[in-house]
Design a protein around this motif. Structure first.
Motif, PDB file in Angstrom:
ATOM      1  N   LYS A  18      -6.210   6.749  -9.369  1.00  0.00           N
ATOM      2  CA  LYS A  18      -6.975   6.178  -8.254  1.00  0.00           C
ATOM      3  C   LYS A  18      -6.849   4.657  -8.210  1.00  0.00           C
ATOM      4  CE  LYS A  18     -10.987   9.189  -7.733  1.00  0.00           C
ATOM      5  NZ  LYS A  18     -12.457   9.213  -7.798  1.00  0.00           N
ATOM      6  N   ASP A  33      -6.188  11.145  -0.856  1.00  0.00           N
ATOM      7  CA  ASP A  33      -7.355  10.472  -0.285  1.00  0.00           C
ATOM      8  C   ASP A  33      -8.665  11.026  -0.834  1.00  0.00           C
ATOM      9  OD1 ASP A  33      -5.909   8.690   1.421  1.00  0.00           O
ATOM     10  OD2 ASP A  33      -5.482  10.383   2.723  1.00  0.00           O
ATOM     11  N   HIS A  34      -8.686  12.307  -1.152  1.00  0.00           N
ATOM     12  CA  HIS A  34      -9.901  12.966  -1.653  1.00  0.00           C
ATOM     13  C   HIS A  34      -9.570  13.598  -3.003  1.00  0.00           C
ATOM     14  CE1 HIS A  34     -11.622  12.264   2.260  1.00  0.00           C
ATOM     15  NE2 HIS A  34     -10.554  12.795   2.801  1.00  0.00           N
ATOM     16  N   TRP A  35      -9.817  12.873  -4.078  1.00  0.00           N
ATOM     17  CA  TRP A  35      -9.394  13.263  -5.419  1.00  0.00           C
ATOM     18  C   TRP A  35     -10.115  14.501  -5.924  1.00  0.00           C
ATOM     19  CZ3 TRP A  35      -5.331  11.208  -8.083  1.00  0.00           C
ATOM     20  CH2 TRP A  35      -4.735  10.098  -7.493  1.00  0.00           C
ATOM     21  N   ASP A  44       0.794  -1.220   0.000  1.00  0.00           N
ATOM     22  CA  ASP A  44       0.000   0.000   0.000  1.00  0.00           C
ATOM     23  C   ASP A  44       0.830   1.275   0.000  1.00  0.00           C
ATOM     24  OD1 ASP A  44      -2.336  -1.450   0.007  1.00  0.00           O
ATOM     25  OD2 ASP A  44      -2.537  -1.400   2.177  1.00  0.00           O
ATOM     26  N   GLY A  46      -3.536   5.394  -5.960  1.00  0.00           N
ATOM     27  CA  GLY A  46      -3.849   6.431  -4.986  1.00  0.00           C
ATOM     28  C   GLY A  46      -2.768   7.491  -4.808  1.00  0.00           C
ATOM     29  N   TYR A  47      -1.789   7.542  -5.694  1.00  0.00           N
ATOM     30  CA  TYR A  47      -0.695   8.509  -5.590  1.00  0.00           C
ATOM     31  C   TYR A  47      -0.593   9.356  -6.859  1.00  0.00           C
ATOM     32  CZ  TYR A  47       1.196   6.354  -1.387  1.00  0.00           C
ATOM     33  OH  TYR A  47       1.365   5.894  -0.101  1.00  0.00           O
ATOM     34  N   SER A 104       0.316  18.544   1.364  1.00  0.00           N
ATOM     35  CA  SER A 104       0.434  17.117   1.639  1.00  0.00           C
ATOM     36  C   SER A 104       1.897  16.729   1.819  1.00  0.00           C
ATOM     37  CB  SER A 104      -0.155  16.324   0.469  1.00  0.00           C
ATOM     38  OG  SER A 104      -1.512  16.647   0.284  1.00  0.00           O
ATOM     39  N   LYS A 135       0.289  10.944  -1.570  1.00  0.00           N
ATOM     40  CA  LYS A 135      -0.908  10.109  -1.412  1.00  0.00           C
ATOM     41  C   LYS A 135      -2.130  11.012  -1.464  1.00  0.00           C
ATOM     42  CE  LYS A 135      -3.255   6.430   0.032  1.00  0.00           C
ATOM     43  NZ  LYS A 135      -4.094   5.863  -1.000  1.00  0.00           N
TER      44      LYS A 135
END
Length: 140
Positions: free
Chosen positions: A51, A72-74, A2, A101-102, A81, A70
């Motif tokens: 994503k 989390d909320h695209w 992850d 997710g990155y 961050s 990373k």
């Protein structure tokens, strides 16, 4: 996996020459690959992310600094961050795994550098590309 991680390459030398290898890199998920050559060492390519898709990076020639964030909320990612930094050099066949997710920002450290990029989806198989202006994340 992850979190982004470098799978370290190794080398072997004898009277016949050198072998550089990465036996820890499992290529079974790879569906496509291409390489990137930035215009110069000042240019930063990014921020681009996925994503659902994963990427693997390896320097074929020269060296690169790869920055990752990373998301989390695209729809509205945080502009402040944590940035993870990884250095890749052509001489060791290290592979950087970037999970889904990155977003990434890629900068060549040497002229004429080439970065191999591998992905786990075919081109057009998903609609999963997100781009942000290079100055979107304030702490670059």
């Amino acid at each position: 996996m992850d979190k982004p991680a470098i799978l370290e390459g190794k080398s072997y030398s004898d009277e016949r020459g050198n072998v550089i290898f990465n036996n820890d890199f499992n290529v079974t998920e790879i569906k496509r690959m291409y390489y990137i050559e930035n215009t110069d060492t000042e240019f930063i390519r990014g921020w681009t992310g996925h994503k659902i898709e994963q990427r693997w990076f390896s320097a074929l020639q020269g060296s690169f600094l790869i920055r990752l964030i990373k998301i989390d909320h695209w729809e509205l990612p945080s502009r402040q961050s944590e940035i993870l930094k990884f250095e890749l050099n052509a001489g060791n066949l290290n592979v950087l795994h970037v999970p889904k997710g990155y977003v990434s920002a890629i900068q060549a450290r040497e002229e004429n550098s080439r970065l191999l990029v591998m992905g786990d989806y075919f081109l057009g198989e998903s609609d999963d590309i997100y781009r942000f202006p290079i100055d979107y994340f304030e702490n670059l």
